[in-house]
Design an enzyme around this catalytic site. Structure first.
Site, PDB file in Angstrom:
ATOM      1  N   LYS A 118     -71.650  13.212 -34.698  1.00 22.86           N
ATOM      2  CA  LYS A 118     -71.016  13.369 -35.855  1.00 22.86           C
ATOM      3  C   LYS A 118     -70.144  12.281 -36.337  1.00 22.86           C
ATOM      4  O   LYS A 118     -70.238  11.811 -37.743  1.00 22.86           O
ATOM      5  CB  LYS A 118     -70.314  14.858 -36.526  1.00 22.86           C
ATOM      6  N   GLU A 202     -62.227  17.541 -39.857  1.00 26.40           N
ATOM      7  CA  GLU A 202     -62.162  17.210 -41.303  1.00 26.40           C
ATOM      8  C   GLU A 202     -61.326  17.950 -42.147  1.00 26.40           C
ATOM      9  O   GLU A 202     -60.970  19.014 -41.867  1.00 26.40           O
ATOM     10  CB  GLU A 202     -63.789  17.273 -41.733  1.00 26.40           C
ATOM     11  N   ARG A 294     -83.862  18.009 -36.677  1.00 23.05           N
ATOM     12  CA  ARG A 294     -84.774  19.087 -36.226  1.00 23.05           C
ATOM     13  C   ARG A 294     -85.324  20.134 -37.148  1.00 23.05           C
ATOM     14  O   ARG A 294     -84.707  19.929 -38.382  1.00 23.05           O
ATOM     15  CB  ARG A 294     -84.115  20.045 -35.187  1.00 23.05           C
TER      16      ARG A 294
END
Length: 634
Positions: A118, A202, A294
């Protein structure tokens, strides 16, 4: 063009069954793999061929790359579909399959690697001019680095695994004092679920909506978006309700988000099905969260509004075919909502549940109604894997029609033997704010007092009706004497039967007229010595009291701490003799890829420890004994 005739599904449960359904319709033979815990699972029964992986924990089975490649070669499969979770976003797995001459039903390893971290994905998205949430995504994984980053952004912050998704390992941290323990726990969960403990942090955006875009790309440079899904209804950062399209999304915002998602996919040379996830604030600003490389759990709602089969698209793209539609040709009709049926106990903090499905009945399929499941009655729900039993999907010409249809489907669903969130889902879908589409990721927490109402004591009417139904639907093992049956002729006075029943923590001695069988407003199904009844929208398990069993039952000592569910012991945090405060962490359990911390109920001294790291424990097993200590000074 790749020739595919046999497909191995490197997964389990409902997604394995769902992939098989489409693959078989296209003429492919399907190969299942299974762990020791899944040897009798539904996906094994439905496959054309099944190969044992051994072990029970994911690391011993579904996460073992060597075993899965060996199974693919032994079966003669030309391709492997990873489903979601497990190895679906593992770049090493995708590359190994390619190196072994097998087709991976998914993007190239380079694309997975680009988005699998990420942190690296954030940098790529910044280059692709996709808006980002402030955060730290670097390689340094030391506590001090995370502490400094969180302090710089300001609390609350969100810890997320750098690899994987599905809410595993995600932790909201409200203050610095809680950061160290949350980081350690999140790293363990990430390592267990994805084999990678790296984290990012975050800024936690308050009251956002979670809106994601389904993208699809072929091997010829074509890429489209198949509209969006709103996945804002979550608990513990795991989705519970998903719907498509996102309610109230203006056409210009849908276009902007869709085009941003396509830019994200093209920036990494994407191929196949993928999802770009965004946070959307009340002002209409959206921020890139992550890209899942996915098929998503919630893909059926996209299929419902487009009429497309995304697994069929995956297989055709893997064969080298071009996308069948251009962006302008992608349809969108009506509205679809999906509910995830979990084996868990909402009244106990959504603790995962495991055990045998003594009763399992799904609603019938049909027009606007779909059920994707991976279990059948009699199956065992294992503590080793995700607790989702099934997905119920309803489609309607509009959102309200879909909502009402889904409520009807839930009412026709019966599960017994393990706790489920069925009644919680009914309350959620029936909540007026949900009906009005007032959605954000804090919905469940904000309405918790309404969605998780404490159970009220069962009234006389319930016990009367349950007793009559119990007597009329079973032979009477609690009434060995014909004189106790209460149903025969008597010389004087009305007949009367007496049953002593228990339901949950309640116990009642019920006297009733057994001949009054008409007028029952309660319905139920008998399995063994248990009667499973539906009453006022909820489901209850009623049993006759066995006095001998009660007399012989062992009682846990006061102050003992028992396992709230089946699981494995991750860490024992205390030693015999330690003095602990109320709320102190004593033992960390893992069940269904999530960690749960057991805490001291009161201040006291640890007098015994009955578990060790790595132990598998059953629900109710005593793990730690704490002798309460008084604060009084002599």
């Amino acid at each position: 063009m790749n020739i595919l005739s046999k497909l191995l599904i490197a997964n389990r449960g409902e997604i394995a069954c769902r992939i098989m359904r489409t693959a078989k319709s296209l003429g492919l033979e399907c190969v299942a793999v299974y762990s020791d815990a899944d040897r009798h699972a539904r996906h094994v029964r439905e496959a054309d061929l099944a190969i044992a992986l051994g072990g029970a924990k994911p690391g011993e089975s579904y996460l073992n790359i060597d075993k899965i490649i060996a199974a693919a070669k032994a079966s003669g499969a030309q391709a492997v579909h990873p489903g979601y979770g497990f190895l679906s976003e593992n770049a090493q797995f995708a590359q190994r399959l390619t190196d072994e001459g097998l087709v991976f039903i998914g993007p190239p390893a380079s694309a997975i690697e680009a988005m699998g971290s990420k942190a690296a994905a954030k940098a790529l998205m910044e280059t692709a001019q996709v808006p980002l949430v402030p955060g730290y995504h670097g390689e340094d994984q030391g506590y001090e680095t995370f502490r400094a980053a969180a302090q710089r952004m300001g609390y609350p912050v969100l810890l997320k695994p750098s690899a994987g998704g599905g809410g595993k390992g995600m932790k909201v941290v409200e203050e610095e004092a809680a950061l160290a323990q949350a980081l350690e726990s999140a790293q363990r969960e990430a390592l267990s679920a994805f084999g990678d403990a790296r984290m990012l942090v975050e800024k936690y955006v308050l009251e956002p909506r979670h809106v994601e875009i389904q993208v699809f790309a072929d091997q010829h440079g074509n890429c489209v978006y198949l509209h969006e899904r709103d996945c804002s209804i979550q608990r513990r950062h795991q989705k519970v309700i998903e719907e498509a399209p996102a309610p109230g999304l203006p056409a210009e915002l849908r276009l902007a988000m869709g085009e941003a998602a396509v830019r994200a996919a093209q920036a990494i040379g994407y191929v196949g099905a993928g999802t770009v996830e965004f946070l959307l604030d009340a002002r209409g600003s959206f921020y890139f969260m992550e890209m899942n490389t996915r098929l998503q759990v919630e893909h059926p709602v996209t299929e419902a509004i487009t009429g497309l089969d995304l697994v069929a698209w995956q297989l055709r793209v893997a064969r080298g075919e071009r996308l069948p539609l251009t962006q302008a040709q992608v349809p969108m009709h009506g509205h679809a909502i999906e509910a995830r049926l979990y084996a868990e106990d909402p009244d106990k903090g959504f603790l995962p549940a495991s055990g045998r499905l003594a009763l399992y009945k799904e609603p019938a399929g049909g027009d606007g109604r779909r059920v994707d499941s991976g279990v059948q009655e009699g199956d065992e729900v294992s503590p080793f894997y995700d607790p989702m039993l099934a997905k119920l999907i309803a489609w309607g010409e509009n959102r309200e029609e879909a909502r009402l249809r889904l409520l009807a489907m839930l009412a026709q669903t019966t599960v017994a033997g393990v706790k489920t969130n069925r009644h919680f889902l009914q309350r959620l879908l029936g909540h007026p704010h949900f009906a009005e589409a007032r959605l954000d990721t804090g919905f469940i927490g904000r309405h918790e007092h309404e969605l998780l109402q404490p159970a009220e004591p069962l009234g006389d009417e319930f016990w009367q009706q349950a007793a009559r139904l119990y007597l009329h639907t079973t032979a009477a093992p609690t009434q060995p004497s014909p004189w106790a049956s209460g149903t025969g002729w008597r010389s004087a006075g009305p007949s009367e039967a007496v049953l002593e029943l228990h339901c949950g923590d309640e116990r009642r001695r019920v006297a009733f007229d057994p001949a009054a069988g008409d007028g029952l407003t309660i319905t139920g199904v008998r399995r063994g010595d248990a009667l499973y009844v539906q009453w006022q929208g909820a489901q209850y398990e009623v049993r006759a009291v066995d006095p001998l069993a009660l007399a012989g039952a062992a009682q846990a000592a006061p102050g003992s701490l028992a396992a709230p569910m089946n699981g494995s012991v991750v860490k024992v945090l205390v030693e015999v003799g330690d003095v602990v405060d109320a709320g102190a962490s004593l033992v960390v359990l893992e069940a269904m890829k999530m960690e749960h911390t057991l805490r001291a109920p009161s201040k006291g001294r640890v007098t015994a420890i009955a578990c060790r790291t790595g132990d598998l424990v059953n629900e109710g097993a005593v793990l730690v004994a704490v002798e309460e200590e008084s604060d009084d000074v002599a």
